[in-house]
Design a protein around this motif. Structure first.
Motif, short mmCIF file in Angstrom:
data_model
loop_
_atom_site.label_atom_id
_atom_site.label_comp_id
_atom_site.label_asym_id
_atom_site.label_seq_id
_atom_site.Cartn_x
_atom_site.Cartn_y
_atom_site.Cartn_z
N GLY A 121 0.75 -1.38 0.04
CA GLY A 121 -0.19 -0.10 0.05
C GLY A 121 0.87 1.45 -0.11
N ASN A 122 2.25 1.47 0.12
CA ASN A 122 2.86 2.48 -0.20
C ASN A 122 2.76 3.15 -1.52
OD1 ASN A 122 5.48 3.95 -1.21
ND2 ASN A 122 5.60 3.87 0.94
N ILE A 123 1.98 4.31 -1.39
CA ILE A 123 1.63 4.69 -2.91
C ILE A 123 2.78 4.76 -3.82
CG2 ILE A 123 0.58 6.92 -3.88
CD1 ILE A 123 -0.64 7.33 -0.94
N GLY A 124 3.88 5.59 -3.66
CA GLY A 124 5.02 5.56 -4.57
C GLY A 124 5.39 4.35 -5.15
N ASN A 125 5.42 3.08 -4.09
CA ASN A 125 6.15 1.86 -4.61
C ASN A 125 5.03 1.14 -5.40
OD1 ASN A 125 6.34 -1.29 -3.49
ND2 ASN A 125 8.18 -0.29 -3.73
N GLU A 126 3.87 1.19 -5.10
CA GLU A 126 2.59 0.74 -5.75
C GLU A 126 2.83 1.26 -7.26
OE1 GLU A 126 1.13 -1.98 -4.81
OE2 GLU A 126 1.67 -2.03 -2.79
N ALA A 130 3.63 -0.78 -10.64
CA ALA A 130 2.68 -1.02 -11.53
C ALA A 130 3.24 -0.48 -12.96
CB ALA A 130 1.34 0.14 -11.51
N GLU A 131 4.10 0.53 -13.08
CA GLU A 131 4.81 0.84 -14.25
C GLU A 131 5.61 -0.23 -14.82
OE1 GLU A 131 4.84 4.20 -16.36
OE2 GLU A 131 2.85 3.59 -15.48
N CYS A 132 6.54 -0.69 -13.91
CA CYS A 132 7.42 -2.06 -14.20
C CYS A 132 6.55 -3.07 -14.89
CB CYS A 132 8.20 -2.55 -12.91
SG CYS A 132 9.48 -1.52 -12.48
N THR A 133 5.30 -3.43 -14.05
CA THR A 133 4.38 -4.47 -14.82
C THR A 133 4.12 -4.13 -16.07
OG1 THR A 133 3.92 -5.17 -12.49
CG2 THR A 133 2.62 -5.93 -14.01
N ARG A 134 3.63 -2.88 -16.31
CA ARG A 134 2.89 -2.41 -17.61
C ARG A 134 4.09 -2.60 -18.59
NH1 ARG A 134 3.36 1.69 -20.74
NH2 ARG A 134 4.84 3.14 -19.36
N LEU A 135 5.27 -2.13 -18.22
CA LEU A 135 6.48 -2.58 -19.45
C LEU A 135 6.58 -3.90 -19.84
CD1 LEU A 135 8.96 0.30 -18.50
CD2 LEU A 135 7.74 0.48 -20.53
N MET A 136 6.63 -4.66 -18.58
CA MET A 136 7.23 -6.01 -18.97
C MET A 136 5.85 -6.68 -19.75
SD MET A 136 9.05 -7.51 -15.55
CE MET A 136 7.80 -6.81 -14.47
#
Length: 159
Positions: A121-126, A130-136
């Motif tokens: 739930g850390n906003i920045g980490n989430e 999500a950006e990493c997942t989107r790129l992969m």
């Protein structure tokens, strides 16, 4: 943050992302910017979670210097190994090529590190996760370079 599909395998690929926070409140984060990139399969140096996490830190530090010169930075990560090796509490045994790059980038700054538990739930980490997942996912849907040459490319994240 960083992430990998097929961690450490010859066909592994991953992504890294960092965000620069302008300010943070209970209702959310106002981003100044963020950037992300891919680490593609590399026969000589397999892509691993540790490499992508470290690359995110390096890219953030290099971005800070390019845009602001030597400054005080707080790096927030969910990677204990990156933080502990960066602060020299743990010995750097792998990814020495990236650690050398980290040292060159970090020497100009006053850096403090803060660890956060990932996926909690850390906003920045989430956001960066999500950006990493989107790129992969986007990479998985593309045709891999026909030459098979190992290389790394950076893709600017949508702003």
């Amino acid at each position: 943050d960083g992430g990998v599909m097929h961690n450490g395998q010859p066909h592994a690929y991953g992504s890294w992302c960092f965000g620069v926070v302008q300010f943070e409140t209970e209702s959310g984060i106002t981003w100044r910017c963020h950037d992300a990139g891919l680490m593609e399969p590399d026969d000589e140096m397999p892509v691993t979670n540790n490499r992508t996490e470290l690359m995110a830190a390096i890219q953030a530090i290099e971005w800070a210097y390019d845009n602001h010169g030597a400054i005080k930075l707080e790096l927030v990560t969910d990677s204990q190994i990156t933080m502990m090796c960066a602060t020299k509490k743990w010995r750097r045994r792998a990814n020495l090529d990236l650690w050398a790059r980290y040292q060159r980038a970090a020497c100009a700054h006053d850096i403090t590190w803060r660890w956060v538990k990932g996926h909690k739930g850390n906003i920045g980490n989430e956001f960066v996760d999500a950006e990493c997942t989107r790129l992969m996912k986007a990479y998985a849907e593309t045709v891999i370079d026909e030459s098979g040459a190992a290389h790394m490319r950076s893709i600017a994240a949508e702003r």
